[in-house]
Design an enzyme around this catalytic site. Structure first.
Site, PDB file in Angstrom:
ATOM      1  N   CYS A  25       0.825  -1.217   0.000  1.00 24.11           N
ATOM      2  CA  CYS A  25       0.000   0.000   0.000  1.00 24.11           C
ATOM      3  C   CYS A  25       0.855   1.261   0.000  1.00 24.11           C
ATOM      4  CB  CYS A  25      -0.905   0.031   1.231  1.00 24.11           C
ATOM      5  SG  CYS A  25      -1.873  -1.454   1.521  1.00 24.11           S
TER       6      CYS A  25
ATOM      7  N   ASP B  23      -2.121  -2.989   8.053  1.00 27.34           N
ATOM      8  CA  ASP B  23      -3.161  -3.737   8.760  1.00 27.34           C
ATOM      9  C   ASP B  23      -3.185  -5.202   8.334  1.00 27.34           C
ATOM     10  OD1 ASP B  23      -3.727  -1.273   9.744  1.00 27.34           O
ATOM     11  OD2 ASP B  23      -5.865  -1.336   9.314  1.00 27.34           O
TER      12      ASP B  23
ATOM     13  N   CYS C 111      -2.216   3.033   3.081  1.00 25.99           N
ATOM     14  CA  CYS C 111      -3.002   2.045   3.824  1.00 25.99           C
ATOM     15  C   CYS C 111      -4.095   2.704   4.664  1.00 25.99           C
ATOM     16  CB  CYS C 111      -2.071   1.198   4.691  1.00 25.99           C
ATOM     17  SG  CYS C 111      -2.800  -0.353   5.276  1.00 25.99           S
ATOM     18  N   ASP C 112      -4.853   1.873   5.363  1.00 23.58           N
ATOM     19  CA  ASP C 112      -6.132   2.255   5.960  1.00 23.58           C
ATOM     20  C   ASP C 112      -6.111   3.515   6.825  1.00 23.58           C
ATOM     21  OD1 ASP C 112      -6.565  -0.192   4.861  1.00 23.58           O
ATOM     22  OD2 ASP C 112      -7.456  -1.102   6.623  1.00 23.58           O
ATOM     23  N   LYS C 113      -5.221   3.554   7.813  1.00 25.95           N
ATOM     24  CA  LYS C 113      -5.268   4.635   8.792  1.00 25.95           C
ATOM     25  C   LYS C 113      -4.555   5.895   8.311  1.00 25.95           C
ATOM     26  CE  LYS C 113      -7.345   1.556  11.089  1.00 25.95           C
ATOM     27  NZ  LYS C 113      -7.201   0.512  10.057  1.00 25.95           N
TER      28      LYS C 113
ATOM     29  N   CYS D  84      -5.160  -2.535  -0.669  1.00 25.44           N
ATOM     30  CA  CYS D  84      -5.997  -3.728  -0.845  1.00 25.44           C
ATOM     31  C   CYS D  84      -7.210  -3.423  -1.715  1.00 25.44           C
ATOM     32  CB  CYS D  84      -6.421  -4.269   0.507  1.00 25.44           C
ATOM     33  SG  CYS D  84      -5.021  -4.777   1.541  1.00 25.44           S
TER      34      CYS D  84
ATOM     35  N   GLU E 111      -8.583  -5.354  14.665  1.00 27.81           N
ATOM     36  CA  GLU E 111      -9.534  -5.840  13.670  1.00 27.81           C
ATOM     37  C   GLU E 111      -9.621  -7.371  13.711  1.00 27.81           C
ATOM     38  OE1 GLU E 111      -9.096  -2.253  10.366  1.00 27.81           O
ATOM     39  OE2 GLU E 111      -8.236  -4.224   9.943  1.00 27.81           O
TER      40      GLU E 111
ATOM     41  N   SER F 120     -11.953  -5.473   9.784  1.00 24.07           N
ATOM     42  CA  SER F 120     -11.342  -5.030   8.544  1.00 24.07           C
ATOM     43  C   SER F 120     -12.449  -4.724   7.545  1.00 24.07           C
ATOM     44  CB  SER F 120     -10.440  -6.138   7.994  1.00 24.07           C
ATOM     45  OG  SER F 120     -10.136  -5.909   6.640  1.00 24.07           O
TER      46      SER F 120
END
Length: 558
Positions: free
Chosen positions: A51, A83, A124-126, A196, A447, A473
């Site tokens: 990511c 993650d 990535c996510d955060k 992702c 998660e 997730s």
């Protein structure tokens, strides 16, 4: 002093700031450069995650665009956490805290260095909510670039991605797949750079950011390896100059109406439950109230339209081929589901940005028409009841049904539940109750993709429910309820549930009930004591001491 260097001039134009100018000259700038606006380019680059591994190169392209626009680009880095890699391990406790560390670190360098504006490049996510929270606190002209989605993997004629690997593990546990077959899926699931690929948290927050107006159009759907991603980075420089010249700041863009737009897109696409945490937290950084009940209000009016993974067939690259996020927003605007008057980082409104886009491609199958939705209302549902007095977030796409009642199987951590599945102890009709995984108890609200993915792979996704004070997730699907508040570590009712209790989860009535009398719950509470904290020093202890409940976005700067 020009209008666009109003912050950096504190260092470059004030006569007494001789040390500041001396240090800047050491970086290679000239006397003429002192009058230019300085743009901080914040990257969440690190090599250890697909990511984020390409973001250093994207930051160089962004700097090129800033220089072409007649300004100085000053790159700096902040942290990231993968993650998917930390999932199912103690490392997951660091995931959600990383959001606030990202916000804190960007705020720190932007304020200390007096940069006039900011371009943030997130993967990535955060990363994305962390960047947006920093922008909200600073309120200096800013925009975000999403590093882009990964392209799907392929194996044995099947399109696969990161969620596939968690599901094939469940198939392996149940004897439905050999270890060699499992390893082959693992080897081919992630073909290169990018976040992702399904409508997981990274793509959820990138589309939310675009709907908020904080990215250039198409940022959220353009794949990481598409040449248009580099082009976007270069074009960001001219956009930043416009923001500085017009003094358009994040608080003018990320308004209450813009939040409804972001949630509308999230609901239409079937986005991650994590978006609830992040939008509630972001609103607090912006200085206005936005609650889980506001999430429910949008869910009640917006249909679920996208056949995207994890519950559907397609990935983000398919949405891009179908017309991209702007085409989706154009459609939602035409259906009177978006507020087109909201301002964006282009200096134009949402309506102006999407007015001339080609629209959804003919024959595309990714986005359903409003007249034939996957679900008539949103998939994110806010539940309350004696199990979650302060609220919980359910992800109910409709494929699992909308009501589940079963017997409780209690576990203090996700790992214990996964071990029970491996021993074939999880049966149809069970409600897995995973306790002590909240913001303080986890700590960090881990998660639950390892167990939910394995349940799906084991063929139990439709016959087993899961409820937790932890998170899920974006790749999770099934009958799942998370973010239960109060959390177990604080003595919330979820801590009092015992094996064999009957639990009913009803997404229509918006309730999560444990069928135990008030007097019995009082007896259990009197006998309950909080377990020791799992962290006694360092980052996680600081997080435990400062974090607010999930219903308040798990903010740490209250």
């Amino acid at each position: 002093m020009s209008d666009i260097n109003r912050h950096s001039s504190r260092l470059t134009q004030v006569r007494s700031q001789v040390g500041s100018r001396a240090m800047l000259f050491a970086t290679g700038i000239t006397e003429a450069d002192l009058a230019k606006a300085q743009v901080g380019i914040a990257s969440t680059w690190f090599e250890g995650n697909p990511c984020n591994m390409h973001l250093l190169a994207l930051s160089e392209s962004a700097k090129q665009g800033v220089v072409q626009a007649g300004m100085l680009g000053m790159r700096f880095n902040t942290i990231g956490v993968s993650d998917a890699m930390s999932m199912g391990t103690e490392g997951m406790s660091y995931s959600l805290p990383s959001r606030d560390l990202i916000a804190d670190s960007i705020e720190t360098i932007m304020a200390a260095q007096w940069y006039d504006g900011m371009i943030a490049i997130a993967g990535c996510d955060k990363n994305m909510p962390g960047c947006l929270m920093a922008m909200a606190r600073l309120d200096r002209p800013a925009l975000m670039i999403f590093g882009g989605t990964i392209r799907p993997g392929h194996h044995d004629g099947e399109v696969i991605d990161i969620a596939s690997v968690f599901q094939v593990y469940g198939e392996f546990v149940q004897g439905k797949r050999t270890e060699d077959s499992m390893n082959a899926v693992v080897r081919h699931a992630c073909p290169g750079a990018g976040a992702c690929g399904g409508m997981y948290t990274a793509n959820t927050m990138s589309t939310a950011s675009e709907a908020l107006g904080m990215t250039l159009p198409y940022s959220s759907s353009t794949p990481a390896t598409d040449p248009l991603k580099v082009d976007e980075c270069i074009r960001a420089g001219a956009a930043m100059r416009t923001l500085l010249e017009r003094q358009i700041t994040p608080r003018q863009i990320m308004t209450r109406a813009a939040f409804d737009n972001a949630l509308t897109v999230i609901m239409a696409l079937g986005g991650s439950t994590n978006s609830v945490l992040h939008l509630v937290a972001l609103a607090r950084s912006l200085g206005f109230a936005f609650t889980i009940d506001d999430v429910q209000a949008v869910s009640d009016r917006v249909p679920f339209l996208a056949d995207l993974k994890p519950s559907g067939k397609y990935v983000m690259e398919d949405l891009h081929k179908a017309g991209g996020t702007p085409a989706l927003m154009q459609y939602l605007l035409a259906e009177d589901l978006l507020d087109g008057s909201c301002l964006t980082v282009t200096g134009k409104t949402i309506a102006e940005n999407v007015a001339d886009v080609p629209g959804l491609t003919a024959g595309q199958q990714v986005i359903r028409p409003r007249s034939n939705p996957l679900k008539a209302t949103g998939h994110l549902q806010i539940l309350r009841g004696n199990l979650a007095p302060d609220g919980a977030v359910a992800k109910i796409t409709g494929k699992e049904g909308e009501r589940f009642s079963g017997r409780a199987r209690c576990f203090h951590q996700e790992e214990a539940a996964l071990a029970a599945l491996e021993r074939h102890e999880i049966k149809a009709g069970d409600v897995l109750v995973i306790q002590y995984e909240g913001p303080q108890g986890g700590p960090g609200m881990p998660e639950m993709l390892s167990i939910t993915g394995a349940l799906m792979g084991a063929g139990l996704g439709g016959s087993v429910a899961l409820i937790t004070d932890g998170r899920f997730s974006g790749a999770t699907h099934g009958f799942v309820v998370g973010h239960v508040t109060p959390e177990a570590q604080l003595g919330g009712p979820i801590a009092l549930v015992q094996d064999g209790d009957t639990i009913t989860i009803d997404a229509v009535a918006h309730t999560a009930i444990v069928h135990v009398s008030d007097s019995e719950l009082a007896t259990r509470r009197a006998a309950w004591t909080a377990p020791p904290l799992k962290a006694t020093q360092g980052v996680l202890l600081k997080y435990i001491r400062t974090v607010r409940p999930a219903s308040e976005g798990c903010i740490t700067d209250a």
